[in-house]
Write a protein that holds these residues in place. Structure first.
Motif, PDB file in Angstrom:
ATOM      1  N   UNK A   1       0.802  -1.229   0.000  1.00 44.43           N
ATOM      2  CA  UNK A   1       0.000   0.000   0.000  1.00 44.43           C
ATOM      3  C   UNK A   1       0.837   1.283   0.000  1.00 44.43           C
ATOM      4  N   UNK A   2       2.063   1.254   0.516  1.00 48.48           N
ATOM      5  CA  UNK A   2       2.872   2.474   0.576  1.00 48.48           C
ATOM      6  C   UNK A   2       3.768   2.523  -0.657  1.00 48.48           C
ATOM      7  N   UNK A   3       3.264   3.132  -1.729  1.00 52.30           N
ATOM      8  CA  UNK A   3       3.947   3.134  -3.024  1.00 52.30           C
ATOM      9  C   UNK A   3       5.032   4.206  -3.073  1.00 52.30           C
ATOM     10  N   UNK A   4       5.777   4.222  -4.176  1.00 54.55           N
ATOM     11  CA  UNK A   4       6.818   5.246  -4.375  1.00 54.55           C
ATOM     12  C   UNK A   4       6.198   6.637  -4.468  1.00 54.55           C
ATOM     13  N   UNK A   5       4.995   6.734  -5.050  1.00 54.73           N
ATOM     14  CA  UNK A   5       4.310   8.021  -5.122  1.00 54.73           C
ATOM     15  C   UNK A   5       3.975   8.531  -3.721  1.00 54.73           C
ATOM     16  N   UNK A   6       3.483   7.637  -2.848  1.00 53.68           N
ATOM     17  CA  UNK A   6       3.210   8.024  -1.458  1.00 53.68           C
ATOM     18  C   UNK A   6       4.487   8.449  -0.753  1.00 53.68           C
ATOM     19  N   UNK A   7       5.583   7.736  -1.006  1.00 51.57           N
ATOM     20  CA  UNK A   7       6.870   8.092  -0.407  1.00 51.57           C
ATOM     21  C   UNK A   7       7.326   9.471  -0.864  1.00 51.57           C
ATOM     22  N   UNK A   8       7.205   9.747  -2.159  1.00 51.93           N
ATOM     23  CA  UNK A   8       7.594  11.049  -2.697  1.00 51.93           C
ATOM     24  C   UNK A   8       6.814  12.180  -2.041  1.00 51.93           C
ATOM     25  N   UNK A   9       5.487  12.012  -1.925  1.00 51.32           N
ATOM     26  CA  UNK A   9       4.659  13.078  -1.361  1.00 51.32           C
ATOM     27  C   UNK A   9       4.931  13.272   0.129  1.00 51.32           C
ATOM     28  N   UNK A  10       5.170  12.190   0.865  1.00 51.64           N
ATOM     29  CA  UNK A  10       5.513  12.315   2.284  1.00 51.64           C
ATOM     30  C   UNK A  10       6.816  13.090   2.469  1.00 51.64           C
ATOM     31  N   UNK A  11       7.814  12.764   1.659  1.00 56.99           N
ATOM     32  CA  UNK A  11       9.107  13.449   1.768  1.00 56.99           C
ATOM     33  C   UNK A  11       8.994  14.906   1.323  1.00 56.99           C
TER      34      UNK A  11
ATOM     35  N   UNK B   1      -5.766  10.275   2.430  1.00 62.36           N
ATOM     36  CA  UNK B   1      -6.204   9.981   1.066  1.00 62.36           C
ATOM     37  C   UNK B   1      -6.142  11.242   0.205  1.00 62.36           C
ATOM     38  N   UNK B   2      -6.622  12.353   0.754  1.00 59.67           N
ATOM     39  CA  UNK B   2      -6.675  13.599  -0.019  1.00 59.67           C
ATOM     40  C   UNK B   2      -5.285  14.217  -0.203  1.00 59.67           C
ATOM     41  N   UNK B   3      -4.351  13.899   0.698  1.00 62.17           N
ATOM     42  CA  UNK B   3      -2.990  14.423   0.575  1.00 62.17           C
ATOM     43  C   UNK B   3      -2.097  13.528  -0.276  1.00 62.17           C
ATOM     44  N   UNK B   4      -2.548  12.312  -0.578  1.00 56.30           N
ATOM     45  CA  UNK B   4      -1.769  11.401  -1.408  1.00 56.30           C
ATOM     46  C   UNK B   4      -0.791  10.538  -0.647  1.00 56.30           C
ATOM     47  N   UNK B   5      -1.005  10.358   0.671  1.00 55.08           N
ATOM     48  CA  UNK B   5      -0.077   9.580   1.495  1.00 55.08           C
ATOM     49  C   UNK B   5      -0.421   8.094   1.539  1.00 55.08           C
ATOM     50  N   UNK B   6      -1.516   7.685   0.913  1.00 53.35           N
ATOM     51  CA  UNK B   6      -1.905   6.289   0.952  1.00 53.35           C
ATOM     52  C   UNK B   6      -2.755   5.976   2.166  1.00 53.35           C
ATOM     53  N   UNK B   7      -2.846   4.682   2.514  1.00 57.69           N
ATOM     54  CA  UNK B   7      -3.691   4.248   3.624  1.00 57.69           C
ATOM     55  C   UNK B   7      -3.099   4.595   4.985  1.00 57.69           C
ATOM     56  N   UNK B   8      -1.789   4.584   5.078  1.00 56.47           N
ATOM     57  CA  UNK B   8      -1.156   4.872   6.358  1.00 56.47           C
ATOM     58  C   UNK B   8       0.342   5.014   6.196  1.00 56.47           C
ATOM     59  N   UNK B   9       0.931   5.810   7.074  1.00 56.60           N
ATOM     60  CA  UNK B   9       2.368   6.059   7.027  1.00 56.60           C
ATOM     61  C   UNK B   9       2.943   5.779   8.408  1.00 56.60           C
TER      62      UNK B   9
END
Length: 388
Positions: free
Chosen positions: A35-45, A71-79
């Motif tokens: 669930x924690x994809x590279x796109x989610x990683x990019x947006x978190x960083x 979900x609305x910020x693009x972080x996925x289900x959980x970080x």
């Protein structure tokens, strides 16, 4: 009731996600990821860069308080801290390097013409330099530098006209600066400006053979034989303008053709500079002016160290450090793109300060970055009737 997108979601909308997904697929970045994809990683960083978080723990605590907005910020289900640390450690940093290069190409098209009036010619001008970031040797043992000290170098090719870094390479600080010149793709007709630490005549001759021009400071012990001299106007600061050849055996072997030497006195710094170039057409004072723009890459280093997180790293491996640096470049570039597309009058520094405190607001981005005229305020008329 929908009240609009969060400011951070509006920022991420400027990122070409489909192109990023192709780069991820090429390097298998999402292989066996649930669930924690590279796109989610990019947006978190990127959120950590924009909100100026000091550490990975600080970032996780900050975004963890807004779990309903993931979900609305693009972080996925959980970080979680473990997931983000593991992603920085294991996922190939070349994904983010390639994506930063793609964004840089976009930014150069959007920001073209920022410095058009600085030169009398239309050729691209690049300043090339490196900066050192100190690290702890016991933690970053791969970043060799000195016996009791670790560090990394950011080798940067900076476009003077668009104020965008074109190329960034992260290496251990023990690597000599001139080796980074081998990784540059030289564009015919462009100018490349170097400090004297890059004085390697074999590599400079590669630039000459590629049809490009270089401007570099000469060392004080340069052995040079004059063949011809041009008439100079000393009121412009130019002391001499000569064409000749190198006389030291290995220097002449590395650069066997004629080279131009210009001596210039800077009245502001009260110093004399000696420049070498393979351009025989431009005026001597213009060559000096081209070199003077090299300071812009120094300002970029100072700016990125002060306002983005490239000095305190959120991971210890080489891959994690490079990932953070490339995402910092992505953040800088997307802010530059937003500034130009929205025609904001704020500086890049001011935009970062505004975004840092507004990431979870739902204000439209064009309104947020519109500069207000604080003097345009209608005061109450003194003769207005009073109710009481």
């Amino acid at each position: 009731m929908n009240q609009g997108k969060y400011v951070f979601a509006q920022i991420s909308a400027f990122l070409p996600q489909r192109i990023f997904d192709r780069m991820v697929a090429h390097h298998k970045g999402n292989y066996r990821v649930r669930h924690f994809s590279c796109w989610n990683q990019l947006l978190c960083m990127m959120f950590g860069q924009l909100s100026n978080r000091d550490s990975l723990s600080d970032l996780i605590v900050t975004i963890g308080a807004h779990g309903s907005k993931f979900y609305h910020l693009g972080f996925g289900k959980g970080v979680s801290k473990a997931n983000l640390a593991r992603a920085n450690e294991a996922r190939d940093c070349r994904i983010y390097q390639l994506f930063s290069e793609h964004l840089i190409a976009m930014a150069r098209q959007v920001c073209i013409g920022n410095e058009e009036g600085s030169f009398s010619f239309s050729n691209a001008v690049y300043a090339f330099d490196s900066t050192t970031i100190d690290l702890c040797l016991s933690v970053f043992c791969w970043a060799t530098f000195r016996r009791a000290k670790a560090a990394v170098k950011l080798h940067t090719q900076y476009d003077v006209r668009t104020l965008i870094p074109v190329f960034i390479d992260v290496t251990a600080a023990s690597q000599h600066d001139v080796k980074a010149m081998d990784k540059i793709s030289y564009e015919p007709g462009s100018f490349y400006v170097f400090d004297r630490g890059y004085l390697d005549f074999t590599r400079l001759f590669v630039i000459h053979q590629s049809g490009s021009f270089f401007v570099i400071r000469a060392r004080t012990n340069l052995q040079f034989q004059r063949r011809s001299s041009a008439v100079v106007d000393k009121t412009t600061g130019v002391r001499c303008d000569q064409i000749g050849v190198l006389t030291v055996f290995y220097s002449a072997k590395g650069y066997p053709e004629k080279i131009r030497r210009i001596k210039f006195y800077d009245t502001e710094q009260k110093r004399t500079f000696i420049f070498l170039t393979n351009n025989m057409e431009l005026k001597a004072q213009e060559i000096a002016a081209v070199y003077k723009h090299r300071w812009k890459v120094e300002l970029f280093f100072k700016w990125i160290k002060q306002h983005l997180k490239v000095k305190a790293f959120w991971g210890y491996s080489e891959n994690a450090v490079k990932t953070q640096v490339y995402i910092a470049v992505i953040t800088y570039t997307v802010v530059a793109i937003i500034k130009e597309k929205l025609k904001s009058e704020y500086s890049t520094y001011e935009i970062l300060q505004i975004l840092g405190t507004s990431l979870l607001d739902k204000t439209p981005l064009n309104q947020l970055l519109r500069k207000k005229n604080n003097q345009d305020v209608k005061e109450l008329l003194s003769n207005q009737l009073k109710i009481f």
